[in-house]
Design an enzyme around this catalytic site. Structure first.
Site, PDB file in Angstrom:
ATOM      1  N   GLY A   8       0.933  -1.066  -0.040  1.00  0.00           N
ATOM      2  CA  GLY A   8       0.056   0.033  -0.154  1.00  0.00           C
ATOM      3  C   GLY A   8       1.034   1.303  -0.047  1.00  0.00           C
ATOM      4  O   GLY A   8       2.188   1.332   0.386  1.00  0.00           O
ATOM      5  N   ASP A  63      -9.946  10.712   9.253  1.00  0.00           N
ATOM      6  CA  ASP A  63      -9.773  10.045   7.904  1.00  0.00           C
ATOM      7  C   ASP A  63     -10.371   8.851   7.643  1.00  0.00           C
ATOM      8  O   ASP A  63      -9.833   7.885   7.170  1.00  0.00           O
ATOM      9  CB  ASP A  63      -8.243  10.078   7.544  1.00  0.00           C
ATOM     10  CG  ASP A  63      -7.949   9.976   6.183  1.00  0.00           C
ATOM     11  OD1 ASP A  63      -9.074  10.457   5.560  1.00  0.00           O
ATOM     12  OD2 ASP A  63      -7.114   9.914   5.797  1.00  0.00           O
TER      13      ASP A  63
END
Length: 983
Positions: free
Chosen positions: A696, A821
Site C-alpha cells: 500500500g 480520515d
C-alpha cells in the site's frame, strides 16, 4: 365455446363464484343460450345482467367483461383472445399473475383494456398494436419489466396510457410522441432512466403528465412547456437539471398541479407562476432554486399546497424584504399546507403571518435564518395541526397566544433562542402529541399545565435552563409512549414515584441535571423502556433490583453519578441490552462476564476504582478470593512474618532484572507495552523494503509486508513515513499519541514504532502493525484483487465493527479521539473478515494540547470529509460520523463519493436519499443481495436495506447536530444484523 376455466384459470377460493361469470358467457351465440337454458329467457337475461358482463343485442356476443375487485387469482388464459367482439376488458384490482397473453392483440374491437392493480409480470405484449381501436390502456401497479414496445406507436386512437408503478426500463421512447391523440400519460414509479424525449411535445391534447420517480436525467424539453392544455404536470423525484422558462406561467395557464420537487433544478423560480391562477398544488421542494422568492401569491386563490423547502432562496436588499411574499398569502383562503423549510430565508417573521388562511393546517418554516420575536398573531392560525419553526434564531418569549391553537398536534420550536418560561397556555393544547422545545434558553419550572395534554406522546425539553422538580402531574399521562427528554437542564430533586405510570414509554432521558437521591424502584414498572439515560446527575445508593423487569431495555446509561455497591448480576441477563454505561461511579466488586459484559465494546465501567475481574481487556485487578472463614489474621503478625521474606525477594528480582538489562540492551523492559525495533530489523523484515513486499502507498507513507524475528515469525505491516512529505512528521506523532491511549478489537493492533536513522544518517520513522491478510474494504469494493465479492451479511458486519470502533474512540476512551480520515482504504480485514480501523495520521485527541489541527490544515479525504471542515471548522466527533455515513453508503451501493456520476449537484448522499424508501433496492450493489429465498425473506431483506441506507443518510447530513449519534448507529446496525442472521 370456451369454458370459464379456459378463459381464466382460478384458484379454488374464487372458482365457485366465477362459474357464474362463465355461465354468463353463454351469450356467445343465441343457439348456445337456448341449448343451455331450454329457451328460458328469464334466466338468460338474469345471467346477462350479472356482475358486469355485457353482450351485443345483434350478434349475441360478449362485448364487455368487467370483473373489477372480485378477489380473482391465477393466470389470464390466452383463450380470452377468442372474444373477438370484446370492446372492454376490465380485470382491475384482482390478483392475476403471470404474463399478459399476447393473444390480446387479436381483439381489434377493444377500446378499453384495464389490467391495473394485479401481479402481472413479464413484458408488455409487442402485438398490442393489433388493438388499433384502443383508447384506454391501463397497466398500472403490476410487475411488468422491459421496455415499452414500439408497436404502441400504432395505437393512433390511444388517449389514456397508465403504466405507472411497474418495473419498466430503457427510458421513455421518442416514438410515443407519434400518438397525437394522447390526453393522459401516467408512467410514474418506474426505473425508466434516460431523458424526456422532445417528441412528447406533439401531444397537443395532453392534460395530465405523470413521470415522477422514474430516474430521469437531463433538462425538461422546452416543447413540453408548449402543451397549453396541461392541467396536472408531475416530474417529482428525478434527477432533472436546468432552469424553468421565465414564461412558464403564461405557457401553461391551465395548471392545477405543478409537481417538480426532489430534482436538481436551478435558477430563479419564475414569477410568472403567479399567473397560473388555477393552481391547487405547487411542489418545488428539494431543488437548488436560488434568487429572491418574489412570487405574488395573491392571484393563486385556489391553491391549497405550497412546498418550497430545501432550496436556496436569497436576495439582495433588506432582510425583511425577503419575507414580503408572506403578505400576498392572505388571499390564498384555501391554503392548507405551507412548507418553507431550509430555504435560506433571512429576516423577521412579519405580523401578517396571522392573516393566513384559517384553513391552514401545516406550517413549516424550520431551518431558516428567521430572527426576532415570534409574532403573537401566530395565535390567529386556529386551523393549524402542525407548527414547525425549529432551527432558526427566534428570541424573546414564546407568545401565550400559541395556546389558542386548539387543533395543534405537533409543535416544534426547538433549536432557537427562546427565553423566559414555558407558557402555561401550552397546556390548553389538548390534542398535542409532539412538543419539541429543546435547545433554547427557556428557564423556570416545567409547567404542570402540560398534564392537560392528554394525547402527548413525545415531550422533548432538553438543553435549556429549566429548574425545579419534575412535575408529578406530567408523569401521569399514559399517552407518553415515545420520548420524554429533560436532559441538559438544572432540574433538581428525585425522580417522582409517579414515573411508574409511564408503562408504554420507550425513551427516558434525564441526563445532565442536578437530580439526586436513590434511583426509584418504580422505574422497574416502565416495562416498555428501550433507552434509560440518567447520566451526569447526583444519584446515590445501589442500582435497584426492580430494573430487572425492564426486559425491552437496549441502552442503559447511569454513568457520572455517585452510585455504589456491587454491579447486579441481572444486568448480564437482560437479553435485549446492547449498551451499558456504568462509568465514573463508586461501584465495587467483580465485573460480570455474561450478557452485555461479554462484549467489551458494549459496556463501560471506567472510573470505578474498586472494581475487579471482568475481561482481561478491562485491565482491572484480579478479585481476591474469600476464605471459608471470616476471621481476620492479626495485621502486626502478618507484617512480622512476611516483611523480611518480601524484602529478600524484591532484592533478588532487582538484581536479576538489572543483569538482564545489561546483557540485552535492545529489548524493552517488562513494564513497557511495546517492543523496541531498530531500522536494521525492519530492513531485514521487509527484504530491504522491497517493492515485492509493498502492499500500500499513500501521500505520507508506504506500507510493506514483513516478518519480524521477535514476532514469532508472524507477518506484520510496516508503515514507513515519507518524512520529506509535508505533514508526515505530524502524522507520525498523531498516530503515536493515539495508539498510546487506545486498545479495541475493531482497531488495528499496533505492535511497535521505530524512530531512528537509516544507513545514510537520514531520519527514519515507522509504525509496525499486525498484518491484515484480507486487505482493505476498498480492495473488496473497487479492485480486482478478490474474485468473490462481499455479501450483505459481511457488509453489515463490517459496518457494525467500524461503528463499534468509533463508539469506543468517541465515548469510551479516557481521552476522546477523533479519527479524522475514515474511508474504505483505512478499514482492514483479518482472517475472519472482522474489520479493524487503522491510520490515525490525522487523529485528534480532544481536550488535550496534542495535535491540535489548525483551521487551515488538511482534514480528511475529499468525498469523506464533512462540509464544515472545508470552511475551517475544527475536527469533531460529528465529522467522523459524517465520514462513517459516506463509508456506509459506499459499502452498500458500491459507489465512491467521487464517482463520475456524482456531478452537477448529485452526491452519494443525495443519490441514496432519493431512493428512500421505495427504491433502495435499485441503488444497492448487485453483489450484496444474496439472502432472498422466499417472498417473506425478500421483504425482510428489503426492510433491512432501507434501515441501513437511512442510517447512512442520517449520518451524512450537512448539519453536524442533526447527524445520528454513533452509539445509536451501533444499536441500529446490530438490530439489522440480528434480523439478517435469522433469515
Amino acid at each position: 365455446m370456451n369454458s370459464p376455466q379456459a378463459i381464466i384459470h382460478l384458484s379454488s377460493s374464487s372458482l365457485i363464484s366465477f362459474l357464474f361469470y362463465g355461465l354468463a358467457i353463454t351469450c356467445l351465440t343465441s343457439t348456445t343460450v337456448s341449448a343451455s337454458y331450454d329457451g328460458n329467457e328469464t334466466d338468460y337475461h338474469a345471467l346477462l345482467s350479472f356482475n358486469g358482463i355485457s353482450c351485443g343485442k345483434r350478434h349475441k356476443r360478449v362485448t364487455a367483461l368487467r370483473l373489477v375487485s372480485q378477489g380473482l387469482e391465477g393466470s389470464l388464459s390466452p383463450h380470452v383472445g377468442n372474444l373477438s367482439f370484446l370492446r372492454e376488458l376490465d380485470l382491475s384490482n384482482n390478483s392475476f399473475q403471470g404474463t399478459i397473453p399476447h393473444e390480446l392483440g387479436r381483439l381489434s374491437r377493444l377500446r378499453g383494456l384495464h389490467l391495473g392493480t394485479n401481479k402481472f409480470s413479464g413484458v408488455i405484449p409487442t402485438n398490442l398494436s393489433g388493438c388499433y381501436n384502443l383508447e384506454d390502456l391501463w397497466l398500472y401497479q403490476n410487475e411488468l419489466t422491459g421496455s415499452m414496445p414500439k408497436g404502441m406507436s400504432l395505437l393512433s386512437k390511444l388517449t389514456r396510457l397508465e403504466i405507472d408503478d411497474n418495473k419498466l426500463t430503457s427510458g421513455t421512447p421518442p416514438f410515443l410522441g407519434n400518438i397525437s391523440s394522447m390526453e393522459v400519460f401516467y408512467a410514474a414509479l418506474n426505473p425508466l432512466g434516460g431523458s424526456i424525449p422532445d417528441t412528447l411535445g406533439h401531444w397537443k391534447s395532453l392534460t395530465a403528465f405523470y413521470s415522477g420517480d422514474c430516474n430521469l436525467y437531463g433538462s425538461i424539453p422546452h416543447s413540453i412547456f408548449n402543451l397549453s392544455l396541461l392541467v396536472n404536470f408531475s416530474l417529482a423525484g428525478n434527477h432533472l437539471t436546468g432552469s424553468l422558462p421565465s414564461e412558464i406561467g403564461n405557457q401553461l395557464p391551465n395548471l392545477e398541479l405543478l409537481q417538480l420537487r426532489d430534482n436538481e433544478l436551478t435558477g430563479v423560480l419564475p414569477p410568472s407562476i403567479s399567473n397560473c391562477s388555477k393552481l391547487r398544488h405547487l411542489e418545488m421542494s428539494n431543488n437548488s432554486f436560488s434568487g429572491k422568492l418574489i412570487l405574488d401569491f395573491s392571484k393563486l386563490r385556489d391553491i391549497y399546497v405550497i412546498q418550497f423547502s430545501e432550496n436556496n432562496f436569497h436576495g439582495r436588499g433588506e432582510a425583511d424584504d425577503q419575507l414580503r411574499f408572506v403578505d400576498s398569502l392572505k388571499n390564498c383562503t384555501k391554503l392548507e399546507y405551507l412548507e418553507l423549510q431550509s430555504c435560506n430565508l433571512i429576516g423577521v417573521l412579519p405580523i401578517s403571518i396571522g392573516n393566513l388562511s384559517g384553513q391552514l393546517q401545516k406550517l413549516y418554516l424550520g431551518g431558516n435564518q428567521l430572527f426576532g420575536s415570534l409574532p403573537s398573531s401566530i395565535g390567529s392560525l386556529v386551523g393549524l395541526t402542525t407548527l414547525d419553526l425549529d432551527s432558526n434564531q427566534f428570541s424573546g418569549k414564546i407568545p401565550t397566544t400559541i395556546g389558542k391553537l386548539q387543533k395543534l398536534q405537533a409543535l416544534g420550536l426547538n433549536k432557537n433562542q427562546f427565553s423566559g418560561p414555558i407558557p402555561d397556555a401550552i397546556g390548553n393544547l389538548s390534542l398535542l402529541t409532539r412538543l419539541y422545545l429543546y435547545s433554547n434558553k427557556l428557564e423556570g419550572h416545567i409547567p404542570s399545565s402540560l398534564e392537560n395534554c392528554k394525547e402527548l406522546n413525545e415531550l422533548y425539553l432538553a438543553d435549556n435552563r429549566l429548574s425545579g422538580n419534575i412535575p408529578k402531574q406530567l408523569l401521569q399521562l399514559p399517552s407518553l409512549n415515545y420520548f420524554l427528554n429533560f436532559s441538559q437542564n438544572s432540574l433538581s430533586g428525585s425522580i417522582p414515584s409517579e414515573i411508574k405510570n409511564l408503562k408504554t414509554l420507550s425513551n427516558l432521558d434525564l441526563s445532565y441535571n442536578n437530580l439526586s437521591g436513590n434511583i426509584t424502584s418504580n422505574l422497574g414498572e416502565c416495562i416498555s423502556l428501550t433507552t434509560l439515560n440518567i447520566r451526569g446527575n447526583r444519584f446515590q445508593g445501589v442500582i435497584p433490583s426492580s430494573l430487572s423487569s425492564l426486559r425491552a431495555l437496549e441502552v442503559l446509561d447511569i454513568s457520572q453519578n455517585n452510585l455504589s455497591g456491587r454491579i447486579p448480576q441481572f444486568l448480564g441477563k437482560l437479553k435485549s441490552l446492547e449498551y451499558l454505561n456504568l462509568s465514573f461511579n463508586d461501584f465495587e466488586g467483580e465485573v460480570p462476564l455474561v450478557g452485555v459484559f461479554a462484549n467489551a465494546s458494549a459496556f463501560s465501567v471506567r472510573g470505578n476504582n474498586r472494581l475487579c475481574g471482568g475481561f482481561v481487556t478491562l485491565e482491572l485487578p484480579k478479585c481476591k478470593e474469600m476464605g471459608s472463614k471470616n476471621k481476620r489474621f492479626p495485621f502486626f503478625i502478618l507484617v512480622i512474618v512476611i516483611a523480611p521474606t518480601l524484602l529478600i525477594v524484591l532484592c533478588c528480582v532487582y538484581l536479576l532484572c538489572k543483569k538482564k538489562r545489561n546483557s540485552q540492551p535492545s529489548q524493552s523492559s517488562g513494564s513497557e507495552r511495546f517492543m523496541k525495533v531498530s531500522y536494521n530489523q525492519l530492513l531485514k523484515a521487509t527484504d530491504g523494503f522491497s517493492t515485492a513486499n509493498l502492499i500500500g502507498e499513500g501521500g505520507h507513507s508506504s506500507v510493506y509486508k514483513g516478518i519480524l524475528d521477535s514476532n514469532d515469525d508472524k507477518s506484520v505491516a510496516v508503515k514507513v513515513l515519507h518524512l520529506q512529505s509535508r505533514g508526515a512528521r505530524k502524522s507520525f506523532i498523531a498516530e503515536c499519541e493515539a495508539w498510546r491511549n487506545i486498545r479495541h478489537r475493531n482497531l488495528l493492533k499496533i505492535i511497535t514504532s521505530c524512530s531512528s536513522t537509516d544507513f545514510r544518517g537520514n531520519d527514519f520513522k515507522a509504525l509496525v502493525y499486525e498484518f491484515m491478510p484480507n486487505g482493505s474494504v476498498h480492495d473488496w469494493l473497487h479492485s480486482s484483487t478478490y474474485t468473490s465479492k462481499l455479501n450483505l451479511l459481511q457488509r453489515i458486519n463490517i459496518l457494525r465493527d467500524v461503528a463499534n470502533a468509533l463508539d469506543y474512540l468517541h465515548n469510551r476512551c479516557q481521552t476522546t479521539i477523533v479519527h479524522g480520515d475514515l474511508k474504505p482504504s483505512n478499514i482492514l480485514l483479518d482472517d475472519d473478515m472482522v474489520a479493524h480501523v487503522g491510520d490515525f495520521g490525522l487523529a485528534r485527541l480532544l481536550g488535550t494540547d496534542l495535535n491540535q489541527n489548525s483551521s487551515t490544515g488538511v482534514k480528511g479525504t475529499i468525498g469523506y470529509a464533512p462540509p464544515e471542515y472545508g470552511i475551517g471548522s475544527e475536527m469533531t466527533n460529528c465529522g467522523d460520523v459524517y465520514s462513517f455515513g459516506i463509508l456506509l453508503l459506499e459499502v452498500m451501493t458500491g459507489k465512491k463519493p467521487t464517482d463520475e456520476i456524482f456531478n452537477e449537484g448529485l452526491t452519494l448522499h443525495k443519490f441514496a436519499h432519493m431512493a428512500l424508501p421505495d427504491h433502495v433496492v435499485d441503488v444497492i450493489d448487485d453483489d450484496a443481495i444474496v439472502l432472498q429465498s422466499t417472498e417473506a425473506n425478500a421483504k425482510k431483506v428489503e426492510e433491512c436495506l432501507v434501515a441501513t441506507i437511512k442510517i447512512g443518510v442520517s449520518c451524512s447530513v450537512d448539519s453536524p447536530p442533526q447527524r445520528m449519534k454513533i452509539e445509536i448507529v451501533v444499536n441500529e446496525l446490530q438490530r439489522i444484523l440480528d434480523v439478517l442472521q435469522n433469515i
